[in-house]
Scaffold this motif. Structure first.
Motif, PDB file in Angstrom:
ATOM      1  N   LEU A  11       0.852  -1.190   0.000  1.00 26.05           N
ATOM      2  CA  LEU A  11       0.000   0.000   0.000  1.00 26.05           C
ATOM      3  C   LEU A  11       0.884   1.235   0.000  1.00 26.05           C
ATOM      4  CD1 LEU A  11      -2.758   1.414   0.381  1.00 26.05           C
ATOM      5  CD2 LEU A  11      -2.438   1.115   2.853  1.00 26.05           C
ATOM      6  N   VAL A  12       0.600   2.151  -0.907  1.00 22.43           N
ATOM      7  CA  VAL A  12       1.398   3.366  -1.022  1.00 22.43           C
ATOM      8  C   VAL A  12       0.470   4.520  -1.362  1.00 22.43           C
ATOM      9  CG1 VAL A  12       1.906   2.987  -3.475  1.00 22.43           C
ATOM     10  CG2 VAL A  12       3.491   4.329  -2.072  1.00 22.43           C
ATOM     11  N   GLN A  13       0.856   5.709  -0.954  1.00 23.35           N
ATOM     12  CA  GLN A  13       0.065   6.886  -1.298  1.00 23.35           C
ATOM     13  C   GLN A  13       0.358   7.317  -2.729  1.00 23.35           C
ATOM     14  OE1 GLN A  13       0.880   9.862   1.742  1.00 23.35           O
ATOM     15  NE2 GLN A  13      -0.936   9.234   2.877  1.00 23.35           N
ATOM     16  N   ALA A  14      -0.591   8.001  -3.317  1.00 24.90           N
ATOM     17  CA  ALA A  14      -0.392   8.538  -4.657  1.00 24.90           C
ATOM     18  C   ALA A  14       0.863   9.401  -4.686  1.00 24.90           C
ATOM     19  CB  ALA A  14      -1.611   9.358  -5.071  1.00 24.90           C
ATOM     20  N   GLY A  15       1.633   9.231  -5.753  1.00 22.67           N
ATOM     21  CA  GLY A  15       2.890   9.943  -5.873  1.00 22.67           C
ATOM     22  C   GLY A  15       4.078   9.176  -5.348  1.00 22.67           C
ATOM     23  N   GLY A  16       3.809   8.089  -4.640  1.00 16.95           N
ATOM     24  CA  GLY A  16       4.881   7.295  -4.068  1.00 16.95           C
ATOM     25  C   GLY A  16       5.468   6.303  -5.057  1.00 16.95           C
ATOM     26  N   SER A  17       6.377   5.471  -4.537  1.00 17.25           N
ATOM     27  CA  SER A  17       7.093   4.507  -5.375  1.00 17.25           C
ATOM     28  C   SER A  17       7.085   3.128  -4.745  1.00 17.25           C
ATOM     29  CB  SER A  17       8.552   4.954  -5.569  1.00 17.25           C
ATOM     30  OG  SER A  17       8.638   6.197  -6.222  1.00 17.25           O
ATOM     31  N   LEU A  18       7.181   2.131  -5.595  1.00 17.16           N
ATOM     32  CA  LEU A  18       7.375   0.753  -5.173  1.00 17.16           C
ATOM     33  C   LEU A  18       8.280   0.079  -6.195  1.00 17.16           C
ATOM     34  CD1 LEU A  18       3.786  -0.517  -4.188  1.00 17.16           C
ATOM     35  CD2 LEU A  18       5.718  -0.219  -2.631  1.00 17.16           C
ATOM     36  N   ARG A  19       9.011  -0.934  -5.739  1.00 16.61           N
ATOM     37  CA  ARG A  19       9.769  -1.752  -6.674  1.00 16.61           C
ATOM     38  C   ARG A  19       9.330  -3.203  -6.522  1.00 16.61           C
ATOM     39  NH1 ARG A  19      16.180  -3.118  -7.529  1.00 16.61           N
ATOM     40  NH2 ARG A  19      15.870  -4.387  -5.649  1.00 16.61           N
ATOM     41  N   LEU A  20       8.820  -3.740  -7.599  1.00 15.61           N
ATOM     42  CA  LEU A  20       8.430  -5.136  -7.625  1.00 15.61           C
ATOM     43  C   LEU A  20       9.604  -5.987  -8.109  1.00 15.61           C
ATOM     44  CD1 LEU A  20       4.873  -4.904  -9.228  1.00 15.61           C
ATOM     45  CD2 LEU A  20       5.544  -4.618  -6.830  1.00 15.61           C
ATOM     46  N   SER A  21       9.697  -7.173  -7.550  1.00 18.05           N
ATOM     47  CA  SER A  21      10.703  -8.132  -7.981  1.00 18.05           C
ATOM     48  C   SER A  21      10.022  -9.415  -8.416  1.00 18.05           C
ATOM     49  CB  SER A  21      11.681  -8.448  -6.843  1.00 18.05           C
ATOM     50  OG  SER A  21      12.356  -7.304  -6.410  1.00 18.05           O
ATOM     51  N   CYS A  22      10.649 -10.091  -9.349  1.00 18.17           N
ATOM     52  CA  CYS A  22      10.150 -11.382  -9.814  1.00 18.17           C
ATOM     53  C   CYS A  22      11.352 -12.311  -9.903  1.00 18.17           C
ATOM     54  CB  CYS A  22       9.461 -11.244 -11.160  1.00 18.17           C
ATOM     55  SG  CYS A  22       8.971 -12.810 -11.910  1.00 18.17           S
ATOM     56  N   SER A  85       5.843   7.732  -9.151  1.00 17.32           N
ATOM     57  CA  SER A  85       4.681   8.606  -9.385  1.00 17.32           C
ATOM     58  C   SER A  85       3.401   7.793  -9.494  1.00 17.32           C
ATOM     59  CB  SER A  85       4.902   9.431 -10.664  1.00 17.32           C
ATOM     60  OG  SER A  85       6.081  10.204 -10.558  1.00 17.32           O
ATOM     61  N   LEU A  86       3.207   6.910  -8.568  1.00 18.43           N
ATOM     62  CA  LEU A  86       2.059   6.014  -8.623  1.00 18.43           C
ATOM     63  C   LEU A  86       0.742   6.764  -8.494  1.00 18.43           C
ATOM     64  CD1 LEU A  86       3.580   3.075  -6.621  1.00 18.43           C
ATOM     65  CD2 LEU A  86       2.555   2.864  -8.884  1.00 18.43           C
TER      66      LEU A  86
END
Length: 123
Positions: A11-22, A85-86
């Motif tokens: 869960l992240v606020q708008a404007g935030g960032s996440l990095r997904l890994s696979c 920039s989610l």
């Protein structure tokens, strides 16, 4: 046989960032194109990005271009999706996929899929 396991959602606020890994395991995924797709509640699974085996070719959906970056670490058998920039409309379950595909925008051309990781962007 290739097994794919995604991680990094949350869960992240708008404007935030996440990095997904696979992370891929099993047979080597040498030669496989890796893709990221997403599926929002009540909607079809849609293409997000792909990267070629060599990493020399990438492509993004218009909706994420300039905000998301796909990359891969061949030595670690891992592909990443950096999401900046989610927006709330990015909320979905994100899936990685692997395949020897010549049509990497089409989900039906991928042979292997992960179980998905939830990304929720609050406004």
């Amino acid at each position: 046989q290739v097994q794919l396991v995604e991680s990094g959602g949350g869960l992240v606020q708008a404007g935030g960032s996440l990095r997904l890994s696979c992370a891929a395991s099993g047979n080597t995924f040498s030669g496989y194109t890796m893709g990221w797709f997403r599926q929002a509640l009540g909607k079809e699974r849609e293409f997000v990005a792909y990267i070629s085996w060599s990493g020399g070719s990438t492509y993004y959906a218009d909706s994420v271009k300039g905000r998301f970056t796909i990359s891969r670490d061949v030595a670690k058998n891992t592909v990443y999706l950096q999401m900046n920039s989610l927006k709330p409309e990015d909320t979905a379950v994100y899936y990685c996929a692997a395949g020897r595909t010549t049509w990497p925008l089409m989900k039906s051309t991928y042979a292997y899929w992960g179980q998905g990781t939830q990304v929720t962007v609050s406004s």
